[in-house]
Design a protein around this motif. Sequence first.
Motif, PDB file in Angstrom:
ATOM      1  N   THR A 109       0.643  -1.701   0.088  1.00  0.00           N
ATOM      2  CA  THR A 109      -0.274  -0.220   0.437  1.00  0.00           C
ATOM      3  C   THR A 109       0.743   1.313  -0.032  1.00  0.00           C
ATOM      4  O   THR A 109       1.768   1.650   0.576  1.00  0.00           O
ATOM      5  N   LEU A 110       0.564   2.249  -0.686  1.00  0.00           N
ATOM      6  CA  LEU A 110       1.237   4.047  -1.160  1.00  0.00           C
ATOM      7  C   LEU A 110       0.466   4.154  -0.029  1.00  0.00           C
ATOM      8  O   LEU A 110      -0.673   5.129  -0.320  1.00  0.00           O
ATOM      9  N   ALA A 167       5.144   4.168   2.261  1.00  0.00           N
ATOM     10  CA  ALA A 167       4.822   3.190   2.296  1.00  0.00           C
ATOM     11  C   ALA A 167       4.715   1.790   3.458  1.00  0.00           C
ATOM     12  O   ALA A 167       5.493   1.931   4.256  1.00  0.00           O
ATOM     13  N   TYR A 168       4.310   0.850   2.657  1.00  0.00           N
ATOM     14  CA  TYR A 168       3.688  -0.353   4.134  1.00  0.00           C
ATOM     15  C   TYR A 168       3.204  -1.511   3.258  1.00  0.00           C
ATOM     16  O   TYR A 168       2.806  -1.973   1.904  1.00  0.00           O
ATOM     17  N   VAL A 169       4.410  -2.568   3.605  1.00  0.00           N
ATOM     18  CA  VAL A 169       4.049  -3.941   2.741  1.00  0.00           C
ATOM     19  C   VAL A 169       3.662  -5.476   3.888  1.00  0.00           C
ATOM     20  O   VAL A 169       4.119  -5.101   4.754  1.00  0.00           O
ATOM     21  N   GLN A 170       2.082  -5.246   3.309  1.00  0.00           N
ATOM     22  CA  GLN A 170       1.919  -5.525   4.987  1.00  0.00           C
ATOM     23  C   GLN A 170       2.725  -7.218   4.774  1.00  0.00           C
ATOM     24  O   GLN A 170       2.517  -8.420   5.454  1.00  0.00           O
ATOM     25  N   ASN A 171       2.730  -7.605   3.603  1.00  0.00           N
ATOM     26  CA  ASN A 171       3.404  -9.359   3.245  1.00  0.00           C
ATOM     27  C   ASN A 171       3.437  -9.216   2.003  1.00  0.00           C
ATOM     28  O   ASN A 171       3.533  -8.417   1.011  1.00  0.00           O
ATOM     29  N   GLY A 172       4.986 -10.127   1.744  1.00  0.00           N
ATOM     30  CA  GLY A 172       5.787 -10.403   0.380  1.00  0.00           C
ATOM     31  C   GLY A 172       6.617 -10.048   0.599  1.00  0.00           C
ATOM     32  O   GLY A 172       7.297  -9.243   1.703  1.00  0.00           O
ATOM     33  N   ALA A 173       7.270  -8.887  -0.543  1.00  0.00           N
ATOM     34  CA  ALA A 173       8.757  -7.877  -0.889  1.00  0.00           C
ATOM     35  C   ALA A 173       8.499  -7.017  -1.969  1.00  0.00           C
ATOM     36  O   ALA A 173       7.145  -7.203  -2.874  1.00  0.00           O
ATOM     37  N   ALA A 174       9.384  -6.106  -2.005  1.00  0.00           N
ATOM     38  CA  ALA A 174       9.461  -4.993  -2.640  1.00  0.00           C
ATOM     39  C   ALA A 174      10.331  -4.313  -2.571  1.00  0.00           C
ATOM     40  O   ALA A 174      11.233  -4.897  -1.594  1.00  0.00           O
ATOM     41  N   TRP A 175      11.422  -4.234  -3.827  1.00  0.00           N
ATOM     42  CA  TRP A 175      12.645  -3.592  -3.585  1.00  0.00           C
ATOM     43  C   TRP A 175      12.482  -1.932  -4.238  1.00  0.00           C
ATOM     44  O   TRP A 175      11.271  -1.595  -4.721  1.00  0.00           O
ATOM     45  N   PHE A 176      13.198  -1.491  -3.858  1.00  0.00           N
ATOM     46  CA  PHE A 176      13.042   0.337  -4.446  1.00  0.00           C
ATOM     47  C   PHE A 176      14.479   0.679  -4.605  1.00  0.00           C
ATOM     48  O   PHE A 176      15.666   0.035  -3.337  1.00  0.00           O
ATOM     49  N   ARG A 177      14.685   1.526  -5.386  1.00  0.00           N
ATOM     50  CA  ARG A 177      15.751   2.117  -5.701  1.00  0.00           C
ATOM     51  C   ARG A 177      15.437   4.087  -5.522  1.00  0.00           C
ATOM     52  O   ARG A 177      15.030   4.607  -6.409  1.00  0.00           O
ATOM     53  N   VAL A 178      16.111   4.656  -4.725  1.00  0.00           N
ATOM     54  CA  VAL A 178      15.482   6.350  -4.479  1.00  0.00           C
ATOM     55  C   VAL A 178      16.183   7.110  -4.877  1.00  0.00           C
ATOM     56  O   VAL A 178      17.492   6.792  -4.141  1.00  0.00           O
ATOM     57  N   ASN A 179      16.277   7.949  -5.574  1.00  0.00           N
ATOM     58  CA  ASN A 179      17.146   9.100  -6.022  1.00  0.00           C
ATOM     59  C   ASN A 179      16.852  10.570  -5.660  1.00  0.00           C
ATOM     60  O   ASN A 179      16.878  11.103  -6.789  1.00  0.00           O
ATOM     61  N   GLU A 181       9.561   6.428   2.829  1.00  0.00           N
ATOM     62  CA  GLU A 181      10.010   5.685   4.398  1.00  0.00           C
ATOM     63  C   GLU A 181       8.617   4.309   3.358  1.00  0.00           C
ATOM     64  O   GLU A 181       7.835   4.664   3.441  1.00  0.00           O
ATOM     65  N   VAL A 182       9.688   3.397   4.545  1.00  0.00           N
ATOM     66  CA  VAL A 182       8.819   1.762   4.444  1.00  0.00           C
ATOM     67  C   VAL A 182       8.522   1.145   5.395  1.00  0.00           C
ATOM     68  O   VAL A 182       9.074   1.052   5.740  1.00  0.00           O
ATOM     69  N   SER A 183       7.218   0.729   5.504  1.00  0.00           N
ATOM     70  CA  SER A 183       7.610  -0.716   6.665  1.00  0.00           C
ATOM     71  C   SER A 183       6.501  -1.055   6.852  1.00  0.00           C
ATOM     72  O   SER A 183       5.766  -1.578   5.449  1.00  0.00           O
ATOM     73  N   THR A 184       6.736  -2.168   7.617  1.00  0.00           N
ATOM     74  CA  THR A 184       6.408  -3.306   7.709  1.00  0.00           C
ATOM     75  C   THR A 184       5.534  -3.519   8.931  1.00  0.00           C
ATOM     76  O   THR A 184       5.529  -2.518   9.675  1.00  0.00           O
ATOM     77  N   GLN A 185       4.615  -4.722   9.775  1.00  0.00           N
ATOM     78  CA  GLN A 185       4.267  -5.088  11.100  1.00  0.00           C
ATOM     79  C   GLN A 185       5.682  -4.685  12.035  1.00  0.00           C
ATOM     80  O   GLN A 185       4.772  -4.028  13.070  1.00  0.00           O
ATOM     81  N   ASP A 223       6.091 -16.665   9.522  1.00  0.00           N
ATOM     82  CA  ASP A 223       6.806 -16.048  10.926  1.00  0.00           C
ATOM     83  C   ASP A 223       6.513 -15.190  11.534  1.00  0.00           C
ATOM     84  O   ASP A 223       7.899 -14.926  12.122  1.00  0.00           O
ATOM     85  N   LYS A 224       5.717 -14.426  10.852  1.00  0.00           N
ATOM     86  CA  LYS A 224       5.522 -12.790  11.691  1.00  0.00           C
ATOM     87  C   LYS A 224       6.648 -11.860  11.635  1.00  0.00           C
ATOM     88  O   LYS A 224       7.621 -11.775  12.659  1.00  0.00           O
ATOM     89  N   LYS A 225       7.802 -11.354  10.923  1.00  0.00           N
ATOM     90  CA  LYS A 225       8.791 -11.373  10.850  1.00  0.00           C
ATOM     91  C   LYS A 225       9.674 -10.243   9.395  1.00  0.00           C
ATOM     92  O   LYS A 225       8.579 -10.706   8.530  1.00  0.00           O
ATOM     93  N   GLY A 226      10.056  -9.089  10.222  1.00  0.00           N
ATOM     94  CA  GLY A 226      10.062  -8.334   9.047  1.00  0.00           C
ATOM     95  C   GLY A 226      11.730  -8.043   8.738  1.00  0.00           C
ATOM     96  O   GLY A 226      12.258  -8.138   9.735  1.00  0.00           O
ATOM     97  N   TYR A 227      12.049  -8.082   7.485  1.00  0.00           N
ATOM     98  CA  TYR A 227      13.193  -7.384   7.358  1.00  0.00           C
ATOM     99  C   TYR A 227      13.431  -6.730   5.811  1.00  0.00           C
ATOM    100  O   TYR A 227      12.465  -6.456   5.346  1.00  0.00           O
TER     101      TYR A 227
END
Length: 237
Positions: A93-94, A106-118, A126-130, A149-153
Amino acid sequence: MVVRRIMSLRILLTLFSILLTSVSLFAEEFAVATFTRGKVSFLSATDSSKLWKTLKVNDVLKPGDRIKTGNGSKVDFLFQETEIRIQPNTDFTLNEWNSDKKIAKAYVQNGAAWFRVNNFKKGSFEVSTQTTTAGVRGTAFGVFYEEKDKKGYTCVCEGLVNINGSEFSKGTGGAVKLGATELEKNDYKELITKEGATIQFKEKRKGNPMLSKCLPCHKPVGWEDNSFTPDETYGKK
């Protein structure tokens, strides 16, 4: 009669030109989908029907929009030089986007996203998980959340990233499990080379399965794994 037709045609052309200009300016304010693969759905924050729709190339990602990708599916967004790559089986979600003030959340509720910020050096991205919050101004990084696993990385590919108040550099990352307060620190500087993920990466992955989410962008070198779909757009923009 001929004069009326000419005037009507001119009016239509003018309106069409204004419409195209408005769409162009609107697109420049937000990230635009440049690539999709498989099933990618989005729920628009401005759609009163609240129906999930299929996301297509050239669709615009606006504040409040929610994106879901299916198995083997992905979508890439581009805003000037800033990239957002949403990987398979991800709920994203943005929450906020202000291109003038250079602020994005932005928010990653589940899964994976990659960012290149310029484009946010004078603002914040800012990108968050739980369990984690990654803040950057200009860098490249990945954010994962494993619902099982209820784990953010968060892993750092370039530059510096602030993860839950601690600064991490290229080749390092931090993880937090739901309910925990301590930030787990990881170092994989020698595990991923320009060629890809080494055998040493494969071994470390046994203790941290979430690292498998790096494989779409960093192909295995000297070993094989068919459990992921390669990101054919990584490194080509």
